[in-house]
Design a protein around this motif. Structure first.
Motif, short mmCIF file in Angstrom:
data_model
loop_
_atom_site.label_atom_id
_atom_site.label_comp_id
_atom_site.label_asym_id
_atom_site.label_seq_id
_atom_site.Cartn_x
_atom_site.Cartn_y
_atom_site.Cartn_z
N HIS A 133 0.83 -1.20 0.00
CA HIS A 133 0.00 0.00 0.00
C HIS A 133 0.86 1.25 0.00
N GLY A 134 0.36 2.28 -0.67
CA GLY A 134 1.08 3.55 -0.69
C GLY A 134 2.32 3.48 -1.57
N SER A 135 3.19 4.48 -1.41
CA SER A 135 4.39 4.56 -2.24
C SER A 135 5.53 5.21 -1.46
N ARG A 169 4.32 7.69 1.27
CA ARG A 169 3.08 8.44 1.02
C ARG A 169 1.91 7.47 1.07
N SER A 170 0.94 7.77 1.89
CA SER A 170 -0.21 6.89 2.07
C SER A 170 -1.07 6.84 0.80
N PRO A 171 -1.93 5.81 0.69
CA PRO A 171 -2.78 5.69 -0.51
C PRO A 171 -3.61 6.95 -0.74
N ALA A 172 -3.85 7.25 -2.02
CA ALA A 172 -4.59 8.47 -2.37
C ALA A 172 -6.08 8.31 -2.08
N TRP A 232 -10.96 1.35 1.46
CA TRP A 232 -9.55 1.62 1.70
C TRP A 232 -9.03 0.64 2.75
N PRO A 233 -7.72 0.38 2.72
CA PRO A 233 -7.16 -0.46 3.79
C PRO A 233 -7.28 0.27 5.12
#
Length: 214
Positions: A101-103, A140-143, A150-151
């Motif tokens: 998850h995220g980047s 960076r958390s998911p958009a 969402w998780p």
């Protein structure tokens, strides 16, 4: 003293069975350098004793917000312990869930995004042997534009290499929840909106009946 040829052979073996330029693609799911394809990928099995490193993320008690940058850090539990040579970090819902998850963004020198399938920015690893007392990176958390659900609860997991054959797999951070205030739901209809909706339904029903009896 060992013969020179033996020393050279050992040095070559160490270079072949370790990954000084970062985690290979086949380690992305298991996060383990020793895989079926390379059973001695790091010179032996992972450590089973408690990790000598802590993994943390600076998400506060309110929980994580979408599309927000946080810092994941790896630190030694005791200054006398040996340094970090390398790492592979990901954020997952659980240790057994391979979804990343995220980047990882704005990675510093000697760090890179690990080539994990199509999620090229969902993992971070080293590019050289680090020999650092700590490591930190920006996640960076998911958009918010992602489709629901969402998780909810997430955890940062890092595989940490101390020496070629001394490493820990999936050392977890504290788990962090989705901030409830980030969940946007459609507001209930107002009385006027409800009246309009009900009126439209009645008109539609009358139109259907009128057409039926013509």
């Amino acid at each position: 003293m060992a013969p020179l040829g033996t020393l050279i052979l050992c040095s070559l073996a160490s270079a072949v069975w370790s990954y000084p330029s970062g985690a290979p693609p086949e380690a992305c799911d298991s996060m383990a350098p020793s895989t079926a394809a390379r059973p001695m990928g790091h010179g032996g099995p992972p450590q089973t004793r408690p990790s000598e490193f802590d993994v943390a993320i600076n998400v506060d008690a309110n929980g994580w917000m979408p599309d927000t940058e946080y810092t994941i850090s790896i630190t030694k539990k005791n200054s006398s312990y040996d340094d970090i040579e390398g790492f592979l970090c990901q954020v997952r819902s659980s240790a057994s869930d391979n979804t990343r998850h995220g980047s990882f963004v704005n990675l510093p020198k000697f760090y890179k995004n690990a080539p994990c399938n199509t999620a090229l920015i969902g993992s971070a690893t080293h590019t050289v042997a680090l020999y650092n007392a700590s490591a930190s990176m920006t996640w960076r958390s998911p958009a918010a534009s992602l489709p629901l659900p969402w998780p909810g609860s997430l955890t940062a997991y890092c595989t940490i290499v101390q020496h070629t054959s001394i490493y820990w797999v999936k050392v977890p951070s504290n788990s962090f929840q989705l901030n409830p205030s980030s969940i946007v739901t459609s507001p209930p209809p107002t009385d006027d909106a409800a009246k309009v909706t009900a009126g439209s339904a009645i008109v539609l029903a009358l139109a259907v009946l009128h057409k039926t009896f013509l």
